[in-house]
Design a protein around this motif. Structure first.
Motif, mmCIF file in Angstrom:
data_model
loop_
_atom_site.group_PDB
_atom_site.id
_atom_site.type_symbol
_atom_site.label_atom_id
_atom_site.label_comp_id
_atom_site.label_asym_id
_atom_site.label_seq_id
_atom_site.Cartn_x
_atom_site.Cartn_y
_atom_site.Cartn_z
ATOM 1 N N THR A 10 0.821 -1.519 0.558
ATOM 2 C CA THR A 10 -0.011 0.202 -0.008
ATOM 3 C C THR A 10 0.695 0.997 -0.305
ATOM 4 O O THR A 10 0.694 2.063 -0.938
ATOM 5 C CB THR A 10 -1.179 -0.239 1.285
ATOM 6 N N ILE A 67 -4.754 -0.119 7.662
ATOM 7 C CA ILE A 67 -4.711 -1.354 6.753
ATOM 8 C C ILE A 67 -5.758 -2.332 7.326
ATOM 9 O O ILE A 67 -4.880 -3.247 8.438
ATOM 10 C CB ILE A 67 -4.087 -1.659 5.808
ATOM 11 N N SER A 76 -7.507 -6.015 6.389
ATOM 12 C CA SER A 76 -7.907 -7.179 4.627
ATOM 13 C C SER A 76 -8.983 -8.031 4.530
ATOM 14 O O SER A 76 -9.531 -8.355 5.848
ATOM 15 C CB SER A 76 -6.088 -7.580 4.194
ATOM 16 N N ASN A 84 -8.503 -3.228 2.709
ATOM 17 C CA ASN A 84 -6.799 -3.948 1.287
ATOM 18 C C ASN A 84 -7.888 -5.046 1.141
ATOM 19 O O ASN A 84 -8.505 -5.505 1.693
ATOM 20 C CB ASN A 84 -5.804 -3.402 1.926
ATOM 21 N N SER A 110 -7.613 -1.831 -3.365
ATOM 22 C CA SER A 110 -6.263 -2.864 -3.828
ATOM 23 C C SER A 110 -5.205 -2.913 -4.465
ATOM 24 O O SER A 110 -4.869 -1.999 -4.945
ATOM 25 C CB SER A 110 -7.201 -3.421 -4.801
#
Length: 242
Positions: A50, A142, A144, A168, A200
């Protein structure tokens, strides 16, 4: 408790000392007009990828540096430095987080006069990093998709102290039972002011919106310099305070 026994609240003392250092660090950053962003997540959520996407999106507008934190590794800092970005590796020597003193040590190895934005990649952990003020201007976490939508229930402090949440690996969503709406509801209940971006880092989806938010936040803190970041040599520091 017996009068002969003295109780010392170590954790409170440690946090108070850290807060003083963090406040001093923010004053220094304000004088230098350098925007410091603290990026937190669990291991494998995609912090480095990222950050690389973020650099790609913003390097023509801001001069960017990166502090990479790991218990014992130089891999991530080498990836960043290979992009011609100022990179310092902070080896925490067992610490599962960065504190303000560690960050200050890393910033001392950077030329802040030549940088507009510094990104901290904190140690992969959803617990300890949320408890320690790094001196950053903003905190970002973040989450995921493969981690699941229940993390706000299990690690509420991380979501509470963050100014933005990057969800993410959104490209994995069709293959997962991750419930975006349930996750949003849980996060906003903890922190109504948090900004949420679906991205993404692999495909680049949603990165433009995230980068636009970061650009606005940084621009309100500094006077952006034109031109791309100058290539610099990555450095390695032992950030452990043991």
């Amino acid at each position: 408790m017996s009068d002969a026994v003295r109780l010392i609240e170590i954790k409170e003392e440690i946090h108070a000392d850290n807060q003083r250092v963090a406040q001093g660090l923010r004053r220094q950053l304000e004088e230098k007009k350098t925007f410091l962003l603290n990026v937190m997540s669990s291991p494998g959520a995609g912090k480095t990828s990222t950050i690389l996407r973020t650099i790609e999106a913003l390097r023509d507008r801001f001069r960017i540096g990166v502090l990479e934190a790991d218990i014992d590794s130089m891999v991530d800092a080498e990836l960043i430095a290979a992009q011609g970005i100022s990179a310092v590796q902070l080896r925490t020597g067992g610490f599962c987080h960065l504190d303000a003193a560690m960050v200050a040590k890393g910033l001392d190895a950077l030329d802040l006069d030549a940088l507009d934005v510094v990104l901290i990649e904190n140690v992969g952990n959803l617990v300890c990093p949320a408890e320690f003020d790094t001196g950053a201007v903003k905190n970002v976490m973040i989450l995921s998709v493969p981690e699941g939508d229940d993390k706000p229930l299990k690690y509420p402090l991380m979501f509470t102290v963050s100014d933005a949440l990057l969800v993410n690996k959104i490209d994995y969503l069709p293959f997962s039972d991750f419930n975006l709406e349930a996750m949003r509801e849980r996060v906003l209940r903890l922190n109504p002011h948090i900004e949420i971006f679906e991205i993404s880092a692999k495909t680049g989806q949603g990165v433009e919106q995230w980068a636009a938010w970061l650009s606005r936040e940084a621009s309100s803190f500094i006077a952006p310099a034109s031109g791309a970041a100058r290539p610099r040599i990555g450095k390695f520091l032992n950030a452990s305070r043991c």
